[in-house]
Design a protein around this motif. Structure first.
Motif, mmCIF file in Angstrom:
data_model
loop_
_atom_site.group_PDB
_atom_site.id
_atom_site.type_symbol
_atom_site.label_atom_id
_atom_site.label_comp_id
_atom_site.label_asym_id
_atom_site.label_seq_id
_atom_site.Cartn_x
_atom_site.Cartn_y
_atom_site.Cartn_z
ATOM 1 N N ALA A 182 3.929 5.066 4.269
ATOM 2 C CA ALA A 182 3.782 5.833 3.897
ATOM 3 C C ALA A 182 4.112 7.586 3.352
ATOM 4 O O ALA A 182 5.979 7.463 3.355
ATOM 5 N N VAL A 183 3.796 7.704 1.794
ATOM 6 C CA VAL A 183 4.978 9.122 1.643
ATOM 7 C C VAL A 183 4.462 10.662 1.817
ATOM 8 O O VAL A 183 3.159 10.810 2.042
ATOM 9 N N ARG A 193 1.575 3.637 13.164
ATOM 10 C CA ARG A 193 1.655 2.171 13.799
ATOM 11 C C ARG A 193 1.226 0.976 13.201
ATOM 12 O O ARG A 193 0.864 0.183 13.305
ATOM 13 N N ARG A 194 0.315 2.254 11.793
ATOM 14 C CA ARG A 194 -0.075 1.042 10.743
ATOM 15 C C ARG A 194 0.829 1.076 9.174
ATOM 16 O O ARG A 194 0.561 0.353 8.883
ATOM 17 N N ILE A 195 1.702 1.750 9.724
ATOM 18 C CA ILE A 195 2.515 1.295 9.073
ATOM 19 C C ILE A 195 4.510 0.944 8.959
ATOM 20 O O ILE A 195 5.007 0.281 9.989
ATOM 21 N N ASP A 209 -2.393 4.309 -2.462
ATOM 22 C CA ASP A 209 -4.047 5.089 -1.940
ATOM 23 C C ASP A 209 -4.509 3.747 -1.019
ATOM 24 O O ASP A 209 -4.694 2.975 -1.186
ATOM 25 N N GLY A 210 -5.415 4.361 0.055
ATOM 26 C CA GLY A 210 -6.258 3.321 1.142
ATOM 27 C C GLY A 210 -5.596 3.107 2.322
ATOM 28 O O GLY A 210 -6.134 1.974 2.638
ATOM 29 N N LEU A 211 -4.212 4.542 2.062
ATOM 30 C CA LEU A 211 -3.646 2.853 4.030
ATOM 31 C C LEU A 211 -5.208 3.917 4.723
ATOM 32 O O LEU A 211 -4.803 2.694 5.779
ATOM 33 N N CYS A 215 0.647 -1.373 0.074
ATOM 34 C CA CYS A 215 0.166 -0.243 0.158
ATOM 35 C C CYS A 215 0.740 0.909 0.004
ATOM 36 O O CYS A 215 1.615 0.944 0.442
ATOM 37 N N ILE A 216 0.676 1.593 -0.644
ATOM 38 C CA ILE A 216 1.546 3.376 -0.933
ATOM 39 C C ILE A 216 0.392 4.382 -0.669
ATOM 40 O O ILE A 216 -0.504 4.767 -1.593
ATOM 41 N N GLY A 217 0.575 4.776 0.626
ATOM 42 C CA GLY A 217 -0.373 5.745 0.947
ATOM 43 C C GLY A 217 0.007 7.412 1.450
ATOM 44 O O GLY A 217 1.623 7.137 1.538
ATOM 45 N N ASN A 218 -0.201 7.931 2.315
ATOM 46 C CA ASN A 218 0.044 8.903 3.128
ATOM 47 C C ASN A 218 -1.239 9.544 3.822
ATOM 48 O O ASN A 218 -1.892 9.060 4.272
ATOM 49 N N PHE A 219 -0.860 10.163 5.048
ATOM 50 C CA PHE A 219 -0.903 10.185 6.688
ATOM 51 C C PHE A 219 -1.767 11.772 6.163
ATOM 52 O O PHE A 219 -3.193 11.711 6.544
ATOM 53 N N SER A 220 -1.797 12.323 4.536
ATOM 54 C CA SER A 220 -2.680 13.468 4.861
ATOM 55 C C SER A 220 -3.133 13.533 3.656
ATOM 56 O O SER A 220 -2.827 12.883 2.716
ATOM 57 N N LEU A 221 -4.308 14.790 3.271
ATOM 58 C CA LEU A 221 -4.762 14.841 2.178
ATOM 59 C C LEU A 221 -3.866 15.136 1.197
ATOM 60 O O LEU A 221 -3.401 16.326 1.807
ATOM 61 N N GLY A 222 -4.386 15.255 -0.469
ATOM 62 C CA GLY A 222 -3.786 15.924 -0.619
ATOM 63 C C GLY A 222 -2.459 15.226 -1.061
ATOM 64 O O GLY A 222 -1.954 13.787 -1.463
ATOM 65 N N GLY A 223 -2.052 15.584 -2.614
ATOM 66 C CA GLY A 223 -1.106 14.812 -2.667
ATOM 67 C C GLY A 223 0.362 15.571 -2.247
ATOM 68 O O GLY A 223 0.559 16.011 -1.467
ATOM 69 N N ALA A 224 1.096 14.365 -2.210
ATOM 70 C CA ALA A 224 2.882 13.964 -1.857
ATOM 71 C C ALA A 224 4.024 13.367 -3.103
ATOM 72 O O ALA A 224 5.124 13.274 -2.456
#
Length: 323
Positions: free
Chosen positions: A155-156, A183-185, A141-143, A47-56
């Motif tokens: 997390a990116v 804790r989930r990455i 996405d989908g973290l 999974c390639i996700g991020n903590f925040s809204l928007g692009g990273a």
């Protein structure tokens, strides 16, 4: 939506304080949702996700991960919710058949590199990846989505902004409280330079999470062609100013800029107005690859592709090799 400026100020502003109670409620609900156990996938899931809204930089990261996996002899397929698209899926993305309003913009870019499946039901989407010939899923996405268990969650982070003010939406940019997300990455990747990103890397190391770094590198041929050219640049991404800064860095003569919300659905009138302004002022119209797929195919516009260059690709390769 456009991210408000106070999200990126580390010191809490009156607006952040005012929205704090709403953010606390949103964060509690998001944390509870993330704590649910996911279904066992039919193959390994990255999974390639991020903590925040928007692009990273998730999509360039997903592409880089898929390339590394192919180098390891794996057969990756991409899985995306298809944000902004109307099709619930599961559906395999076909560039000649689907448009951004069908499947979203990122899946159209991902499908150039490997099979890409759009599915709001992530479990059904993972099965569709298997049916497309994959032996590993790269989820863009989908973290924060708990429906499918993840074997490796990366997390990116944008190095220029990091965690912003550290508060949960709408008081800040976070999709859920940071502590629960940490804790989930299994790895943190900071793209680009900046003190906020350096602090994220330090936090990762303190938590024993592999800390990776990299940068987005423009296509050298396109960059050379744009050097010295007077351009009108526009973007509807998470932080358009990042794209404009890249154009300046490669030597483009930036005469004007236009910003739009992330994933903006351009109207015909907007596309015509941009083309007319560029023509009237003798400027080259330039945008991102992600924006290009949301524009008319006949529109005269140049794109500046970027790829992720990892500082230590072997570190990420080692994580992938263990799957």
């Amino acid at each position: 939506m456009r991210a408000p400026g106070f999200w990126w100020r580390e010191a809490p502003t009156p607006a952040a304080r005012l929205l704090g109670p709403v953010g606390a409620l949103y964060g509690a609900l998001a944390a509870r949702r993330m704590a649910r156990a996911g279904a066992a996938p039919p193959c390994p899931v990255v999974c390639i996700g991020n903590f925040s809204l928007g692009g990273a930089g998730k999509t360039p990261t997903a592409l880089a991960v898929a390339a590394l996996l192919r180098g390891l002899g794996r057969r990756p397929a991409f899985l995306s919710r298809g944000y902004g698209g109307r099709l619930p899926g599961p559906v395999r993305v076909e560039s000649g058949r689907h448009r951004a309003d069908d499947v979203g913009d990122e899946p159209l870019l991902l499908a150039r590199a490997a099979p890409a499946i759009v599915a709001r039901d992530r479990v059904a989407g993972a099965q569709a990846c298997i049916e497309a010939g994959a032996d590993i899923v790269v989820m863009d996405d989908g973290l924060q989505n708990p429906s499918l268990a993840k074997d490796l969650a990366i997390a990116v982070f944008d190095g220029a902004v990091g965690l912003g003010n550290g508060r949960v939406f709408p008081a800040g940019p976070l999709r859920a409280p940071a502590d629960g997300q940490w804790r989930r990455i299994h790895a943190a990747l900071v793209i680009g330079e900046g003190a906020p990103g350096a602090r994220v890397l330090a936090q990762a190391r303190e938590r024993g999470v592999p800390a990776l770094s990299g940068r987005l590198v423009p296509d050298p041929a396109v960059a050379a062609a744009l050097a010295g050219r007077p351009v009108l640049a526009f973007a509807g991404i998470g932080r358009p100013e990042k794209f404009f800064a890249t154009l300046r860095d490669i030597g483009a003569d930036l005469r004007g800029t236009r910003t739009f919300p992330d994933h903006h659905a351009f109207t015909a009138a907007e596309a015509d107005a941009l083309a007319a302004q560029a023509a009237a002022q003798g400027l080259l119209l330039v945008t991102t690859e992600k924006d290009r797929v949301r524009l008319p195919a006949t529109m005269p516009v140049t794109t500046l592709p970027v790829v992720l260059a990892l500082d230590e690709p072997e570190a990420l390769g080692a994580l992938l090799r263990g799957l």
